[in-house]
Design a protein around this motif. Structure first.
Motif, PDB file in Angstrom:
ATOM      1  N   ASN A  22      26.642 -18.206  -3.561  1.00  0.00           N
ATOM      2  CA  ASN A  22      26.803 -16.747  -2.972  1.00  0.00           C
ATOM      3  C   ASN A  22      26.310 -16.823  -0.868  1.00  0.00           C
ATOM      4  N   SER A  23      25.364 -17.804  -1.108  1.00  0.00           N
ATOM      5  CA  SER A  23      24.665 -17.269  -0.287  1.00  0.00           C
ATOM      6  C   SER A  23      25.605 -17.561   1.013  1.00  0.00           C
ATOM      7  N   PRO A  24      25.298 -16.897   2.263  1.00  0.00           N
ATOM      8  CA  PRO A  24      26.257 -16.745   3.516  1.00  0.00           C
ATOM      9  C   PRO A  24      25.717 -18.059   4.469  1.00  0.00           C
ATOM     10  N   GLU A  25      24.317 -19.063   3.956  1.00  0.00           N
ATOM     11  CA  GLU A  25      23.723 -20.213   4.588  1.00  0.00           C
ATOM     12  C   GLU A  25      23.468 -21.263   3.368  1.00  0.00           C
ATOM     13  N   PRO A  26      23.046 -22.395   3.307  1.00  0.00           N
ATOM     14  CA  PRO A  26      22.529 -23.098   2.718  1.00  0.00           C
ATOM     15  C   PRO A  26      21.003 -22.948   1.850  1.00  0.00           C
ATOM     16  N   VAL A  27      20.652 -23.380   1.026  1.00  0.00           N
ATOM     17  CA  VAL A  27      19.670 -22.202   0.468  1.00  0.00           C
ATOM     18  C   VAL A  27      18.527 -23.693  -0.066  1.00  0.00           C
ATOM     19  N   THR A  28      17.060 -22.673   0.696  1.00  0.00           N
ATOM     20  CA  THR A  28      15.763 -24.029   0.394  1.00  0.00           C
ATOM     21  C   THR A  28      15.693 -24.212  -1.471  1.00  0.00           C
ATOM     22  N   VAL A  29      15.178 -24.698  -1.454  1.00  0.00           N
ATOM     23  CA  VAL A  29      15.237 -24.542  -3.268  1.00  0.00           C
ATOM     24  C   VAL A  29      13.328 -25.170  -3.347  1.00  0.00           C
ATOM     25  N   LEU A  30      12.839 -24.892  -3.444  1.00  0.00           N
ATOM     26  CA  LEU A  30      11.113 -24.929  -3.583  1.00  0.00           C
ATOM     27  C   LEU A  30      11.559 -25.553  -5.130  1.00  0.00           C
ATOM     28  N   ALA A  31      10.930 -25.829  -5.978  1.00  0.00           N
ATOM     29  CA  ALA A  31      10.310 -26.387  -7.478  1.00  0.00           C
ATOM     30  C   ALA A  31       9.042 -26.986  -7.219  1.00  0.00           C
ATOM     31  N   ILE A  32       8.140 -25.919  -7.793  1.00  0.00           N
ATOM     32  CA  ILE A  32       6.711 -25.911  -8.320  1.00  0.00           C
ATOM     33  C   ILE A  32       6.718 -26.675  -9.497  1.00  0.00           C
ATOM     34  N   GLY A  33       7.288 -27.050 -10.509  1.00  0.00           N
ATOM     35  CA  GLY A  33       7.427 -26.844 -11.809  1.00  0.00           C
ATOM     36  C   GLY A  33       8.387 -28.501 -12.007  1.00  0.00           C
ATOM     37  N   PRO A  34       8.293 -28.829 -13.890  1.00  0.00           N
ATOM     38  CA  PRO A  34       9.472 -29.477 -13.936  1.00  0.00           C
ATOM     39  C   PRO A  34      10.791 -29.337 -13.248  1.00  0.00           C
ATOM     40  N   LEU A  35      11.435 -29.782 -13.922  1.00  0.00           N
ATOM     41  CA  LEU A  35      12.363 -30.541 -12.217  1.00  0.00           C
ATOM     42  C   LEU A  35      14.089 -30.423 -13.543  1.00  0.00           C
ATOM     43  N   THR A  36      13.733 -29.421 -15.067  1.00  0.00           N
ATOM     44  CA  THR A  36      14.849 -29.119 -15.718  1.00  0.00           C
ATOM     45  C   THR A  36      15.990 -28.280 -15.368  1.00  0.00           C
ATOM     46  N   ASN A  37      15.482 -27.363 -14.521  1.00  0.00           N
ATOM     47  CA  ASN A  37      16.481 -26.124 -14.554  1.00  0.00           C
ATOM     48  C   ASN A  37      17.377 -26.869 -13.073  1.00  0.00           C
ATOM     49  N   ILE A  38      16.548 -27.231 -12.255  1.00  0.00           N
ATOM     50  CA  ILE A  38      17.519 -28.249 -11.150  1.00  0.00           C
ATOM     51  C   ILE A  38      18.392 -28.611 -11.700  1.00  0.00           C
ATOM     52  N   ALA A  39      18.276 -29.855 -12.239  1.00  0.00           N
ATOM     53  CA  ALA A  39      18.487 -31.396 -12.704  1.00  0.00           C
ATOM     54  C   ALA A  39      19.475 -30.427 -13.498  1.00  0.00           C
ATOM     55  N   ARG A  40      19.498 -29.047 -14.439  1.00  0.00           N
ATOM     56  CA  ARG A  40      20.962 -28.367 -14.907  1.00  0.00           C
ATOM     57  C   ARG A  40      21.683 -27.905 -14.456  1.00  0.00           C
ATOM     58  N   THR A  41      21.347 -27.369 -13.280  1.00  0.00           N
ATOM     59  CA  THR A  41      22.401 -27.036 -11.898  1.00  0.00           C
ATOM     60  C   THR A  41      22.629 -27.832 -11.490  1.00  0.00           C
ATOM     61  N   LEU A  42      22.249 -28.749 -11.256  1.00  0.00           N
ATOM     62  CA  LEU A  42      23.255 -30.294 -10.957  1.00  0.00           C
ATOM     63  C   LEU A  42      24.364 -30.920 -11.998  1.00  0.00           C
ATOM     64  N   GLN A  43      24.096 -30.846 -12.841  1.00  0.00           N
ATOM     65  CA  GLN A  43      24.337 -31.751 -13.700  1.00  0.00           C
ATOM     66  C   GLN A  43      26.186 -30.733 -14.090  1.00  0.00           C
ATOM     67  N   ALA A  44      25.782 -29.511 -14.334  1.00  0.00           N
ATOM     68  CA  ALA A  44      26.861 -28.387 -14.349  1.00  0.00           C
ATOM     69  C   ALA A  44      28.169 -28.606 -13.031  1.00  0.00           C
ATOM     70  N   GLU A  45      27.057 -28.358 -11.697  1.00  0.00           N
ATOM     71  CA  GLU A  45      28.016 -28.095 -10.776  1.00  0.00           C
ATOM     72  C   GLU A  45      27.637 -29.197  -9.482  1.00  0.00           C
ATOM     73  N   PRO A  46      28.417 -30.745  -9.337  1.00  0.00           N
ATOM     74  CA  PRO A  46      27.115 -31.984  -8.306  1.00  0.00           C
ATOM     75  C   PRO A  46      27.700 -30.713  -7.082  1.00  0.00           C
ATOM     76  N   ALA A  47      28.582 -30.116  -6.727  1.00  0.00           N
ATOM     77  CA  ALA A  47      29.453 -30.386  -5.958  1.00  0.00           C
ATOM     78  C   ALA A  47      28.426 -29.285  -4.581  1.00  0.00           C
ATOM     79  N   LEU A  48      27.306 -28.747  -5.896  1.00  0.00           N
ATOM     80  CA  LEU A  48      26.617 -27.298  -5.120  1.00  0.00           C
ATOM     81  C   LEU A  48      25.815 -27.803  -4.461  1.00  0.00           C
ATOM     82  N   VAL A  49      25.014 -29.289  -4.549  1.00  0.00           N
ATOM     83  CA  VAL A  49      24.070 -30.284  -3.638  1.00  0.00           C
ATOM     84  C   VAL A  49      25.389 -29.624  -2.181  1.00  0.00           C
TER      85      VAL A  49
END
Ligand code: RIB
Ligand code: CA
Length: 310
Positions: free
Chosen positions: A114-141
């Motif tokens: 929904n963001s009008p512009e690409p989003v900077t994702v700041l990950a400062i813990g284990p990458l589990t949530n980020i990996a799950r998001t990319l696995q669910a919908e790779p096109a979100l990259v």
């Protein structure tokens, strides 16, 4: 304006990062995803909600993954205690506030879509949530401007001799993230964080700030700075806030391109970020790695930004 999403395992250095994001004039902070790491998910979530409430951070908080993709959860409680962070002063007030109803993986996916512009994702813990998001919908990259992460190391580890904690907790998630095609990655590892050192004088500066919120923060900062030695004589690296300091003062850092692979099998090296610098010969780069920081000026930038939130 830069749209940003934070994924955190809310320990103390995560807390400082959150305050810096709140005080950054050029950020549109879309949300916070919480992941198990420093502490269990319920504790990391409670820490995040208490920080947001006590410091009036107006950002939605979403509960994410409570365990790694496949490994059993190993937290940092042997270093940080069961609450994921300690204080030598007054504890963060308890509150009865719930996270948003949506889970963090779904919420991040929605934010990216929904963001009008690409989003900077700041990950400062284990990458589990980020990996799950990319696995669910790779096109979100394509909706991610870049993934900025505190994790890994070009040299020795901290949780094991070879591995940094965030990567060590979920190496399979890190492997997904570092192999995701089309994703721009910017890695702040232990090698650069060890150039950004919190001294006793910095704690004393924060202890001199007026007000109850500053005093509460100062107690946790004091305990954090004493992690390496009870009297604080051994400086303690700042980890997560190095990422938010780069957002504020990019000129204080230098980077080098490299190929980063995640060791998954090594008996002594599991979770290691294996960096290949042979770019142009045998390695195609997949990460910009922070190599140098002007440590004293980064610490000053962190404290100045944090102070603005009081
Ligand atoms: O290795 C440092 C990292 O582990 C930081 O993100 C800290 O908060 C812990 O999660
Ligand atoms: Ca963290």
């Amino acid at each position: 304006m830069r749209s940003i999403w934070l994924d955190t395992d809310a320990g103390f250095d995560d807390w400082m990062t959150m305050l810096m994001l709140a005080s950054h004039p050029g950020l549109r902070w879309l949300g916070v995803g919480v992941v198990a790491g420093n502490a269990s998910l319920p504790v990391a979530l409670a820490n995040t909600l208490r920080i947001c409430h006590h410091y009036r951070l107006k950002v939605p908080v979403f509960a994410g993954c409570d365990r790694p993709l496949s490994a059993p959860l190993e937290t940092a409680e042997r270093v940080l205690g069961a609450q994921g962070m300690r204080t030598t002063g007054m504890p963060l007030p308890e509150i009865q506030v719930a996270a948003e109803g949506l889970d963090a993986v779904t919420a991040l996916g929605n934010a990216l879509r929904n963001s009008p512009e690409p989003v900077t994702v700041l990950a400062i813990g284990p990458l589990t949530n980020i990996a799950r998001t990319l696995q669910a919908e790779p096109a979100l990259v394509d909706r991610i401007h870049e993934l900025v992460l505190m994790g890994g190391s070009t040299e020795r580890g901290n949780h094991t001799p070879a591995a940094e904690f965030n990567i060590y907790v979920d190496p399979e998630a890190a492997d997904v993230v570092f192999n995701q095609a089309g994703l721009k990655r910017r890695m702040f590892g232990l090698n650069v964080c060890r150039q950004v050192l919190l001294e006793r004088a910095h704690v004393q500066e924060v202890q001199s700030w007026p007000g109850e919120r500053a005093m509460c923060l100062a107690g946790y900062l004091d305990a954090y700075q004493r992690i390496r030695h009870p009297d604080g004589r051994v400086p303690m690296p700042l980890y997560d806030p190095v990422t938010s300091a780069w957002l504020l003062r990019p000129e204080l850092f230098t980077f080098q391109s490299a190929r980063v692979d995640i060791e998954l099998q090594g008996r002594f090296t599991r979770g290691m970020t294996v960096c290949d610098w042979r770019i142009g010969q045998s390695a195609l780069p997949n990460t910009e790695i922070a190599m140098t920081a002007d440590g004293p000026r980064v610490v000053d930038a962190v404290l100045q930004a944090v102070r603005q939130t009081f």
